[in-house]
Scaffold this active site. Structure first.
Site, PDB file in Angstrom:
ATOM      1  N   TYR D  39      60.295  42.321  39.261  1.00 20.45           N
ATOM      2  CA  TYR D  39      58.948  42.376  38.587  1.00 20.45           C
ATOM      3  C   TYR D  39      58.221  41.952  40.200  1.00 20.45           C
ATOM      4  O   TYR D  39      56.992  42.467  40.010  1.00 20.45           O
ATOM      5  CB  TYR D  39      58.339  40.742  37.203  1.00 20.45           C
ATOM      6  CG  TYR D  39      57.420  40.785  37.059  1.00 20.45           C
ATOM      7  CD1 TYR D  39      55.844  41.735  36.633  1.00 20.45           C
ATOM      8  CD2 TYR D  39      56.438  40.017  37.428  1.00 20.45           C
ATOM      9  CE1 TYR D  39      54.925  41.498  36.054  1.00 20.45           C
ATOM     10  CE2 TYR D  39      55.415  39.386  37.643  1.00 20.45           C
ATOM     11  CZ  TYR D  39      53.930  40.103  36.747  1.00 20.45           C
ATOM     12  OH  TYR D  39      52.918  40.858  36.522  1.00 20.45           O
ATOM     13  N   VAL D  93      47.357  35.754  41.367  1.00 18.12           N
ATOM     14  CA  VAL D  93      48.783  36.351  40.859  1.00 18.12           C
ATOM     15  C   VAL D  93      49.107  35.760  40.017  1.00 18.12           C
ATOM     16  O   VAL D  93      49.182  34.506  39.160  1.00 18.12           O
ATOM     17  CB  VAL D  93      49.884  35.787  42.230  1.00 18.12           C
ATOM     18  CG1 VAL D  93      51.431  35.950  42.024  1.00 18.12           C
ATOM     19  CG2 VAL D  93      49.551  35.863  43.584  1.00 18.12           C
ATOM     20  N   ALA D  94      49.141  36.541  38.814  1.00 21.25           N
ATOM     21  CA  ALA D  94      49.626  36.260  37.478  1.00 21.25           C
ATOM     22  C   ALA D  94      51.234  35.259  37.231  1.00 21.25           C
ATOM     23  O   ALA D  94      51.400  35.527  38.309  1.00 21.25           O
ATOM     24  CB  ALA D  94      49.746  37.195  36.867  1.00 21.25           C
ATOM     25  N   GLN D 152      39.597  34.664  39.510  1.00 15.81           N
ATOM     26  CA  GLN D 152      39.889  36.477  39.844  1.00 15.81           C
ATOM     27  C   GLN D 152      39.772  37.145  38.171  1.00 15.81           C
ATOM     28  O   GLN D 152      40.533  36.365  37.228  1.00 15.81           O
ATOM     29  CB  GLN D 152      41.630  36.814  40.484  1.00 15.81           C
ATOM     30  CG  GLN D 152      42.287  38.276  40.074  1.00 15.81           C
ATOM     31  CD  GLN D 152      42.383  38.349  38.723  1.00 15.81           C
ATOM     32  OE1 GLN D 152      43.110  37.600  37.879  1.00 15.81           O
ATOM     33  NE2 GLN D 152      41.986  40.145  38.240  1.00 15.81           N
ATOM     34  N   LYS D 248      37.572  43.110  43.682  1.00 12.95           N
ATOM     35  CA  LYS D 248      38.710  43.833  44.630  1.00 12.95           C
ATOM     36  C   LYS D 248      39.580  45.008  44.265  1.00 12.95           C
ATOM     37  O   LYS D 248      39.266  45.422  43.056  1.00 12.95           O
ATOM     38  CB  LYS D 248      39.685  42.676  43.693  1.00 12.95           C
ATOM     39  CG  LYS D 248      41.088  42.590  44.460  1.00 12.95           C
ATOM     40  CD  LYS D 248      41.880  41.425  44.306  1.00 12.95           C
ATOM     41  CE  LYS D 248      43.010  41.289  44.700  1.00 12.95           C
ATOM     42  NZ  LYS D 248      43.960  41.810  44.651  1.00 12.95           N
ATOM     43  N   HIS D 272      46.012  46.405  45.696  1.00  9.43           N
ATOM     44  CA  HIS D 272      46.858  46.012  44.507  1.00  9.43           C
ATOM     45  C   HIS D 272      48.825  45.458  44.820  1.00  9.43           C
ATOM     46  O   HIS D 272      49.939  45.661  44.002  1.00  9.43           O
ATOM     47  CB  HIS D 272      46.656  46.124  43.487  1.00  9.43           C
ATOM     48  CG  HIS D 272      47.426  45.693  42.286  1.00  9.43           C
ATOM     49  ND1 HIS D 272      45.689  44.987  41.671  1.00  9.43           N
ATOM     50  CD2 HIS D 272      47.766  44.496  41.205  1.00  9.43           C
ATOM     51  CE1 HIS D 272      45.882  44.080  40.574  1.00  9.43           C
ATOM     52  NE2 HIS D 272      47.430  43.900  40.689  1.00  9.43           N
ATOM     53  N   ARG D 275      51.070  47.660  43.434  1.00  7.44           N
ATOM     54  CA  ARG D 275      52.158  47.592  42.256  1.00  7.44           C
ATOM     55  C   ARG D 275      51.316  48.509  41.155  1.00  7.44           C
ATOM     56  O   ARG D 275      51.312  48.755  40.328  1.00  7.44           O
ATOM     57  CB  ARG D 275      52.120  45.857  41.284  1.00  7.44           C
ATOM     58  CG  ARG D 275      51.936  44.959  42.496  1.00  7.44           C
ATOM     59  CD  ARG D 275      52.545  43.434  42.727  1.00  7.44           C
ATOM     60  NE  ARG D 275      52.515  43.504  41.189  1.00  7.44           N
ATOM     61  CZ  ARG D 275      53.706  42.940  41.218  1.00  7.44           C
ATOM     62  NH1 ARG D 275      54.937  42.563  41.831  1.00  7.44           N
ATOM     63  NH2 ARG D 275      54.804  42.854  40.214  1.00  7.44           N
TER      64      ARG D 275
END
Lengths: 375, 375, 375, 375
Positions: D39, D93-94, D152, D248, D272, D275
């Site tokens: 991921y 970043v998640a 974000q 962004k 991104h 991604r």
């Protein structure tokens, strides 16, 4: 055995596996401790510039002229006030003692045998004076003159220390100074083995930079940047020596022009073999612009990636007056000491002369950009 | 069995693994002693030019025209005063005896069968006269004329010796002379096996160049450069023969123009298969400029990297009048002797005709630079 | 089970390993006999054009616009007088029976399910009429209209035979004719397995070209070139049918313009999937010049290398009105029959819609060359 | 142990195998569950844009200036009203919780230690308020100010939900909002492990898009496109907050100019991390045109492929004011938590300062396009 006998014997016994500089590189790995091998071969970080230096030569193809009478040709060049038998010099390389017990003494005897100029590193593992003496002994034995021996100079921590290095070089009758300005920030983690050190400089002056996670200042504001050489240092250095002064590490035409104003006698286009700032453009790629900016004002040397006589042709075609070889010295020294270095210099000259003759060029000065096609 | 029966049988028994020139190359390795294989395949030094020759063809894509009536088309070309059935000749290759006992006698019988011109090397392992006789025997058997047989000439140590080679070729009714000027300095270390030699020249005239580490002169000033061919030699040679005279090894347009002034009848754009000066530009890459410089004045042949009919289309589109194939002869000869060589010539013609028909070109002369796109 | 139930079940059971067209390609190899697999995958000779087709897409990067309202967008296009739900058609592919027992009957049911136009090959392994019936059965089951079914036409040995193929297609209510003109010389060595044949044409009309080493004529002057289609055949064909007539295999702008003069209704830019003339320029590379030459006069389809929705965006940006997919049909059919084909069409539409939405394009017509950057 | 002690201890115990960001990437794989690793690392589809981001940096070589006095130099930059010690921020970043139990709390403490701005993801696995508290605790311990913490923002399903996210960020004293507009359509199949979730947003608002083979509408007309952000949403958002607002995901100069009209304070050039839309041009490649379109009007950040200090030099030379790093955070966090993140930030600053000093640039603003040569 005398040098000439040794050389003659060598000629008869060179293994078939050593026919070009790359053969020495492949073979050398078995003769050198792995950490030292890594130190010699590695560029900085990702080796981008190491690869770029080599690949740059592949961008050009040779385009020979035919049926020209080249019998009375030759490869000697005039570099300032000295004659070089071949437009090749031994680039300054630190610590020859890393790969051979005779260190720079072996290298210089090879330089004498092949009449090749040698630029002795500030970080030489033999004293300048001893290198001079070895050269003279070799010259007497072989009945050949000592070729140009030059000092490669790193600025030391104080002007007094730098002056001392210059004086030692003068005492050893070195005939030019090549000031390296592109490697002040180089990091190296090699622990020098017992018996190998920079005997020509004050060990206390060697500074190891470290930084801590919480330091407020890392590079800027540190001892490093405080002591990094500047144009003022060039002005000072120019006054310290009457010898020809070369600037090594130029890659921008504006810097080349500026250097002329400071009275520099020659330029070395180099990215330090890709060992300093990774990602730097290939030496060969920046050469034409620097040549265009300086014209015939001063001679230009190029190093970085030269592994064959045809590479030399390409470098000369794009503006260099001569080239220097670095790592190959260490490979040859590791494999066969003085004989190895002499052999690769012989190979390069042979390859260069063959290339020239096949290009229809009787003289080095007949090589120009028309000899190449861009691929 | 008669030739035609053999050929017919061959057609019925060609293994499925031999469908293109590359198949022969792959297969041939098992039929040839390893040092000979290396000798055939290798370029000089790093094989840069060998690879460049091939890669040059990949720079261009074909752009066909459609729906044109090509039924009455053909691939014959007029090269000076001779008609070639296909714009393909057998390039001069030394010592066919290295790969097959019948040597050039097998090759020439294939040339007759496929009506392909053959350029016989000065370093042929069969006598010119014997090659002529084999050709005539084959022609009689197959009821086909003898195709053009030419002499490839290397200048010999003396003019007298060169004249002798020319005379022998004339006696063998060779109809043109192709003078090779790019391989005077070629080094080769192959020890010829028992029974293979350059029977058409005086063995004593063959010179092996060596150099010693301490030699003052390596290439320049040596026997080599003294005897290297010059424009004066071309003037002399032009007077020695009334046959059409070709110059092989041209890669600069100025040389091409100069050659015209000396009365040359045709040019061969070649880098000697990458076997001489490594790093030389690909033949295909220098072709357009040479064509531009000479226009329709003389025919141009190209060799170097031709392995398929579409390669021929590309070479013709960029200015060649015909092409020559070198190493593939040796591969085919090694695998299947005369039948192998005939088969690859058949394959190339078939591929060329198919390509032409698919390009919408009924004649060779309809191929021009518009047929290609640069990738 | 009904079609819709099967489709629904399929949706719930598609393995995680089948998420894109390449997954089907990888998987298909295990479902197909090796000689058939080779036949499907191979290009001609060295696969230069197969590779070029794919690599051409990598030359371009996408440059999206942001924050545009695309909610009411869609991907339907008008191609002449027909509406396509998605700008994707099933390219003509010979012998679907090679990979699945239901052959074209499975493919056409997938076409109906996904409302995708299908171009039925002259070399279809099912009769045109049966394909039509299968389409109608599927349409009734799914309560969807039959999408456009077209005939791909190879000229037959005689005009009468060609007329018969046209008539059969008309009887099967095919709504356009796509005349393929670039594959007359294609060689294939596949032995069709039992039960697979070109049922729509007269088997006796199929001609196998061979040549003998000693033949005087190989391609030119043979049956092949005698029967190759010409502009005259186009004029004749134009008179034989009132259906829209497409020309498949155009790669030169001059041919494209010429075709317009002959009353062609649409152009297919194609190098036959790299299966015919190896070394042909990539379809995508010749597209812009053809679009520039023809403007909005006729629609243009492109095939060759489409494997993802973003490839479609690139093709449309460079001038195509829609694209066709070839080999992926066979991969999907081999793996999962009708469901496989429906799934890849679903995947392509999903990828295309996602790409479009992310590009900020609500409609196909908003895609233009500004959407790309050349890498 | 206190933070400073831990940091000090860390400095003394960093293994020799962790000397650059790539070392962390290699090492991290052993610290992360394979599906999570996939991921983190994967781009969309074929990873074309992931590779393009990296390769873009290789298109440029550095061309240093020499002998400049850089001692009083530094790398601090002014970004709008905030001072950044180094032109590097932690990209949003998640779910940091995927790789380390301390999740964003560890990351923010590293940010404080290295005085690095952090952009907290809407999909953070820790609450904004907890991140603020951890930052303040770290700041107190290390006696350093809290660096800029930004939000974000992903637009939520309703304006009310979006407002709530904004309010929570305001409550946590976040000082800017970076609105991401390029990832509305991103598909991800990762099943979040127990204990990791998007705690800052309403879980019910998370929407998973699926489509069925027979759906008439896939992307267009779906919930997806209905809720995709538009320029109108930007106008609305601009009114919701007085904080600096960054956009962004910009890659087209026209969008950049449009954004200025809507009152945007800064732009983030990003694809991104490759991604979202595979095949998107590399961030670095579209940067110069965006800089040319906007000039000095607003600051520009770039992310995508930054792995070394010299990459930062290249990004700044082509128009960025600062850069952000994404995946490297996760690699470092996985390997060594807070210490790992602090270490890579230290490495990047060290590399950047060394590169700058070697480029002869005392200040970030001295970096410009003349510092590069295109390879």
């Amino acid at each position: 055995m005398s040098h000439s006998h040794i050389l003659q014997a060598a000629l008869n016994h060179i293994p078939i596996t050593l026919q070009c500089l790359r053969d020495y590189e492949i073979t050398a790995q078995d003769f050198v401790r792995s950490d030292i091998w890594q130190y010699i071969q590695q560029g900085s970080d990702q080796n981008i510039s190491v690869a770029a230096n080599r690949r740059a030569f592949d961008d050009y193809g040779l385009r020979p002229r035919i049926l020209r009478d080249v019998h009375h040709g030759g490869v000697a060049v005039q570099i300032l006030n000295e004659t070089w038998q071949v437009p090749i010099a031994l680039a300054p390389v630190a610590y020859h003692g890393l790969v051979h017990p005779e260190a720079e003494l072996a290298t210089v005897r090879a330089a004498v045998a092949m009449q090749t100029p040698m630029v002795v590193s500030t970080l030489s593992s033999c004293r300048f004076q001893d290198i001079r003496l070895a050269a003279e002994a070799g010259a007497q034995e072989l009945k050949r003159p000592v070729p140009p021996l030059w000092l490669q100079l790193y600025s030391q921590a104080s002007q007094q220390q730098t002056q001392q290095v210059l004086q030692d070089a003068l005492d050893a009758q070195f005939s030019a100074v090549m000031w390296t300005v592109d490697a002040h920030y180089k990091r190296s983690s090699l622990a020098l083995p017992e018996g190998v050190s920079a005997v020509n400089i004050d060990a206390d002056a060697q500074y190891k930079h470290t930084s801590h996670l919480l330091d407020e200042q890392l590079v800027f504001g540190s001892w490093f940047t405080e002591h990094a050489p500047t144009w003022d240092d060039l002005a000072w250095l120019r006054e310290q020596t009457h010898l020809p002064l070369w600037l090594k590490g130029v890659s921008h035409p504006e810097d080349a022009k500026m250097a002329l104003e400071y009275g520099i006698d020659g330029l070395v286009v180099s990215n330090h073999g890709g060992r300093v700032l990774d990602g730097m453009a290939a030496s060969l790629h920046v050469l034409p612009e620097i040549k265009a900016a300086t014209g015939a004002a001063v001679p230009i040397l190029l190093d970085g990636g030269i592994r064959h006589g045809t590479d030399i042709v390409k470098a000369l075609a794009l503006g260099a007056d001569a080239v220097m070889i670095g790592r190959p010295q260490m490979h040859a020294l590791a494999v066969a000491g003085m004989l190895g270095v002499a052999h690769i210099l012989h190979l390069l000259r042979m390859e260069l002369e063959l290339a020239l003759a096949q290009m229809g060029c009787a003289q080095i000065k007949e090589i120009h950009s028309e000899c190449l096609v861009r691929w």
